[in-house]
Each structure stands twice: as structure tokens, then as C-alpha cells.
Design a protein around this motif. Structure first.
Motif, short mmCIF file in Angstrom:
data_model
loop_
_atom_site.label_atom_id
_atom_site.label_comp_id
_atom_site.label_asym_id
_atom_site.label_seq_id
_atom_site.Cartn_x
_atom_site.Cartn_y
_atom_site.Cartn_z
N GLN A 157 0.82 -1.21 0.00
CA GLN A 157 0.00 0.00 0.00
C GLN A 157 0.86 1.27 0.00
N THR A 158 0.24 2.39 -0.38
CA THR A 158 0.84 3.71 -0.22
C THR A 158 0.46 4.22 1.17
N VAL A 180 4.90 2.28 -0.98
CA VAL A 180 5.36 3.67 -0.99
C VAL A 180 5.09 4.24 0.39
N ALA A 222 -3.78 8.58 -0.06
CA ALA A 222 -3.08 7.37 0.34
C ALA A 222 -4.05 6.21 0.55
#
Length: 587
Positions: A157-158, A180, A222
Motif C-alpha cells: 500500500q501507499t 510507498v 493514500a
């Protein structure tokens, strides 16, 4: 030019690898021990050069590790070595060094280059966190940071931390497989230390200067937001009162945490997850009830979990984890999970994960969580006070367990206690002498007989020896099959012994002895660990294997004893509740 750097008794103890009491004894017993040159009567300071000369003359200065030499270089180069940590980190992070920087930090840079920039930056980040903790600004504990990553399922996941301080949560996200990672903080020193902690990350990871008032990521959406926001009520009410982030209501002046909750939701994609660590007052203060009600009405709040005191700073407060999701057509919580966790950390983690996984899968909560977790309709919680404190929503009738469950748990305890005597390890008298000549772990590492790793992303294998890097109560253990393939995580040492030369169970047994724990744990307010200072006996492999069998059986006994104690506490609680409620008879 000779340095005028000074050290305290605690720092002398760390230099020599002893406890603070030993330093006090030296001052009383040895007339030539250096005289104080500063400080106070209760906390004197000594000239570093004099102390080092005395330790060398009395053969009490152990062979320094790279980290030891880095701190000595900083102390000799500055009257305020701890204050130089962010500046040194900035120089190490820079793509090139100015002549002025090279001169200012010449000795420390030479040691850092020898250690490796990544290792040096990790040491600087840990030291900075220790200094901040001594000043009352401790960071999120590694165990709670890891749990937050598990709850948010950050793998792939970001991830954003909008108030990252020294970077503990971003580093934990990297260790748990995030794709990220982004962080921000308004303090320039925090930004530098967080960048140092993320140096060498295998995924894109950056930290920028920013905060609520000057958001560094206004366009980011996000997958996950992790946040342990700053406390206090001053959050910029006058300047930010009309900000579009306040979709659930403008936070009152004294409700800064609710501003961070809404900021986290605003920086998520629809359906994205946020996990925030907040003080208990946020769930119940009257000033915040309108926003809490709106979070419930819009289906943003999924779960609220009260943690035991002592699992993360501040250690005298039962902090709470808020699990939120930015609502969309497919994700709008109509029920809220409330958890009241208690006990040792392993039990707390197991309770929280079991409750959250059942809730997210739409299953009934496990029977054994009765009295510790409950699912409530959001509308039920939206009363006049909107008090979301979990303990207030597990009434006596909900907390009770069935008589059948109590009888079953009691039978399991009796069976466990019956098997316990067989696990008590046998003992035979020895000759009172240590088993062999000693060698330090640092020397074993140099000889290639033990590999030492602190990278949170390191993959654990069965047989690895795992040691927390923060004390004071350490539990040295050997990784088993259940650990295979998981990341090491933050604030841990991994020691991998060379097969055929060093047995891991023998190694772990001697490493965890009290004599070694006194050597490797510092005496500061946040005890740090340096496993390189531990002493190991020089034993042939056949003798190591004999010790290994004893240490393995001893660990089995300790585990069985812990299980019995845990089960006993649970049965005692269940029987008491059952008697009070009439589930059990008194005859």
C-alpha cells in the motif's frame, strides 16, 4: 585541540558496559578517579578525556564497537554531542559534503564512513530517540507501531504519516511491506532523523517538512494513514477554521486530535484505512461529541481499542487506537467494534487482532473475547454524550461468559497444571567455575561466526536469535517455525550463528543470562542494548550442544509456566464474574 566534552555517570556506565552503581563504587574506592568538572551535586559531570584515560589505565574500557567510537568522536568534537545528532545526520544524508561540514564533523564522519552510512544513520536515529525520551518526548513503541501496521494491512500500500516525528511509523510501514511511504513533520530535526531512519529503504520513502497548517502532501490520496499525532490543544483553530478538511465539523480549540483524525481521512482515497494512536480523552470529552457523532453517522469510525498502560509512551496512560475508513459507496461502517485489551503484550496483540479480523470478516466475535470486545450499532453510540470509551459499552450482562465456557477453561487449566511438573528442568551440581574462557559477541561477529543484523526488513529464519534493542526487561529468544519468513521489524537485533561452529540455543542461553544483560543494557531512562558487549564461553560444538539441550528445555518450562499463569488469571477472572452474575452457583 583537546576537547572539553563532559559525561555523566550514566554515560560513563555506558562507556564501560557496567551499571551506574559500579561507577558510584569506583568513585568511592579509587582515589584517582576523575573529579567532577561540572553538573550538580546529585548529577555531576566529568571531563570525557579524563574518564577515558582512567578507564584505560584500570583496564575497564571494553573494546569499542563502531557505535561506541561514533559517540566518542561526537563527544570529543562538541560540548553538546546530542545536539549535534541532526546536523551529523544531515551531513551523512547529503550527496556531497562542504569543507566546513567535513571539518566540523571530521572525527565522526571518519568513523561513520568506516561503519557504513546506513549503520551510522540508524545509530544516530536511535540515539536521537533516546535523547528525546529523556526529555519527555518519547516516540511510539516498536510493538504498537507494528500492531498499527498489521491492523491497516500496509503490505503493498501507499502509506502516509502526517506527523511522523522521528520516523518510527514510516520505518515500521517499510518493514511490513508498504509499497510507498511518505511522512511529514514541521520540525526540521525530526524530518532529518526520519530521513535517516528510512535511509536505504527498498521502496520509495520520503519525509518532507509540513504539518496541519502547511500540508506537504495536499494532493496525496493514500491507501493507509498511520499517525501518532502531537498532543495538546493548539492546532491552528483561528488560521484553519474554514479549511475544507473539516468534513465532520470544525474541531474546537482544545480538540487538536480531532483535527488530525479529519486530516487523516482527508488524505485517504475513498475506502482507505487510517489508524491513529490517541489519548483516551478524545473518545469522551464533551467538546468533541459533535464530531464523534458525525464520524459515526457518516460511517467513518470502524473500531476503537483501549490498550493496556505501559505498552507505549506515555507509560502511565491507556492510549487508544482509532481505526477509521474514508466512507464510499462500498465502505460505510454501520457497526463499531469496541475492544478493552489487557494483560501482557502478546495477549493484547492476540486479542486485538482476533477481534478486528472477526469484525472485518462479518463473523461473530470469538467466545473467548467475551468481556473484552463488543460490536455496537453506530446509532446506539450516538447518545447525548457520544462517549466511545470501550469499557462503558461492555455492560455486566455482555461481559459475562457462559458456565460451559468457564468449566471448559477450568478443565484446560487443570490439565495444563498437571503437565507442568514434567517440564521442570533437572539440575545437577557444578564445580562453581564458568565453563570456559570468554569471547565477546563483537569478536564473534568480526570472525564471521555470528552475523548481526538490525535492518527491519530482514527476513527471519528458524534458528535466528532475536533480541530487542530497547530494555530494560529483555527476552532473548530463538526464532521458530512460526517466525519463518516474517520481517524482523524495528528496534530488534537478529543474530544468525554459523552452522557447525556456534549453536543458536547455546548462544541465546548465555546471551540472556543476567551477567550479560547487565553488560549490554545501558542505564539511561530509555535503556539501550548493545549485544556486541555480551561475553560468550569458548566451547567446542559438542559442549555447546549439551548446553543447548538444557537451555531449550528451560525455555519450554518458561513458556509452559507463562501459559499456566495466563490461563490461571483468565480462569480466576471468569469464575469471579460468574459468581457475581449468578452464572456459577455458590454452593
Amino acid at each position: 585541540m583537546e576537547s572539553g566534552a563532559e559525561v555523566t555517570a550514566v554515560e560513563i556506565a555506558r562507556l564501560a558496559g557496567v551499571g551506574r552503581a559500579a561507577v558510584s563504587n569506583w568513585r568511592r574506592r579509587y582515589a584517582d578517579f576523575p573529579r567532577p568538572t561540572g553538573g550538580t551535586a546529585t548529577s555531576p559531570a566529568f571531563r570525557l578525556a579524563d574518564v577515558e584515560a582512567w578507564l584505560i589505565a584500570h583496564d575497564r574500557l571494553p573494546e569499542p564497537t563502531g557505535v561506541d567510537r561514533l559517540w566518542r568522536a561526537l563527544r570529543h568534537g562538541s560540548a553538546d554531542p546530542d545536539g549535534e545528532l541532526p546536523a551529523l545526520a544531515r551531513v551523512l544524508l547529503a550527496s556531497w559534503r562542504t569543507p566546513a561540514d567535513a571539518r566540523r564533523h571530521a572525527a565522526a564522519l571518519a568513523v561513520a564512513d568506516e561503519m557504513g552510512v546506513g549503520t551510522a544513520l540508524a545509530a544516530v536515529a536511535d540515539r536521537y530517540a533516546e535523547v528525546r525520551a529523556r526529555r519527555g518526548a518519547a516516540a511510539t513503541s516498536a510493538q504498537v507501531a507494528a500492531l498499527m501496521c498489521e491492523l491497516a494491512d500496509v503490505a503493498g500500500q501507499t502509506v502516509l504519516d502526517p506527523a511522523c516525528r522521528s520516523g518510527v511509523l514510516p520505518a515500521a510501514a517499510v518493514a511490513h511491506g508498504a509499497a510507498v511511504v511518505a511522512g511529514q513533520d514541521p520540525d526540521a530535526d525530526h524530518v532529518t532523523i526520519a530521513q535517516a531512519r528510512l535511509y536505504g529503504a527498498a521502496v520509495p520513502a520520503e519525509v518532507r517538512a509540513g504539518g496541519l497548517g502547511a500540508d506537504a502532501y495536499p494532493e496525496l490520496r493514500a491507501d493507509v494513514v498511520l499517525c501518532d499525532p502531537p498532543g495538546g490543544g493548539r492546532w491552528g483553530h483561528d488560521e484553519l477554521g474554514e479549511d475544507p478538511r473539516w468534513a465532520y465539523g470544525v474541531p474546537p480549540r482544545g480538540e487538536g486530535e480531532l483535527a488530525w483524525v479529519q486530516h487523516a481521512l482527508a488524505r485517504l482515497r475513498p475506502g482507505g484505512t487510517a489508524v491513529l494512536l490517541l489519548p483516551p480523552g478524545v473518545a469522551q470529552r464533551p467538546a468533541g461529541r459533535r464530531i464523534r457523532r458525525e464520524l459515526l453517522r457518516q460511517g467513518a469510525l470502524r473500531a476503537l481499542i483501549t490498550l493496556p498502560a505501559g505498552v507505549t509512551p506515555p507509560h502511565n496512560t491507556r492510549l487508544q487506537l482509532w481505526l477509521l475508513r474514508r466512507p464510499d459507496a462500498a465502505h460505510r461502517a454501520r457497526e463499531v467494534l469496541l475492544v478493552e485489551a489487557a494483560g501482557l503484550w502478546d495477549e493484547t496483540r492476540a486479542t486485538v487482532l482476533a477481534a478486528v479480523r472477526a469484525y472485518e470478516a462479518g463473523r461473530a466475535l470469538p467466545e473467548e473475547l467475551a468481556g473484552r470486545a463488543v460490536v455496537r450499532e453506530a446509532v446506539e453510540l450516538s447518545d447525548e454524550d457520544v462517549d466511545l470509551t470501550p469499557a462503558r459499552h461492555i455492560p455486566a450482562e455482555q461481559a459475562l461468559v457462559t458456565a460451559d465456557l468457564i468449566v471448559r477453561r477450568r478443565g484446560e487449566l487443570v490439565d495444563l497444571l498437571g503437565r507442568l511438573p514434567a517440564t521442570v528442568p533437572p539440575v545437577t551440581p557444578g564445580d562453581g567455575e564458568p565453563p570456559a574462557a570468554q569471547i565477546t559477541v563483537g569478536d564473534l561477529v568480526k570472525k564471521g561466526l555470528v552475523a548481526l543484523n538490525t535492518d527491519p526488513a530482514t527476513v527471519v529464519r528458524p534458528g535466528d536469535v532475536l533480541v530487542p534493542s530497547i530494555g530494560p526487561r529483555l527476552r532473548v529468544r530463538v526464532a521458530g517455525p512460526a517466525d519463518d519468513g516474517r520481517p524482523l521489524g524495528a528496534q530488534m537485533f537478529l543474530l544468525r550463528t554459523k552452522p557447525g561452529y556456534v549453536d543458536p540455543w547455546c548462544f541465546a542461553g548465555f546471551l540472556g543470562a543476567q551477567a550479560n544483560l547487565r553488560r549490554i543494557v545501558s542505564a539511561g531512562s530509555v535503556p539501550r542494548v548493545d549485544v556486541r558487549k555480551a561475553h560468550m564461553p569458548r566451547l567446542p560444538l559438542t559442549r555447546q550442544l549439551e548446553y543447548a539441550e538444557h537451555f531449550r528445555r528451560l525455555r519450554e518450562f518458561e513458556d509452559a509456566l507463562w501459559l499456566a499463569a495466563t490461563a490461571g488469571e483468565e480462569v480466576a477472572r471468569m469464575v469471579g464474574e460468574g459468581l457475581v452474575a449468578g452464572t456459577l452457583g455458590s454452593g
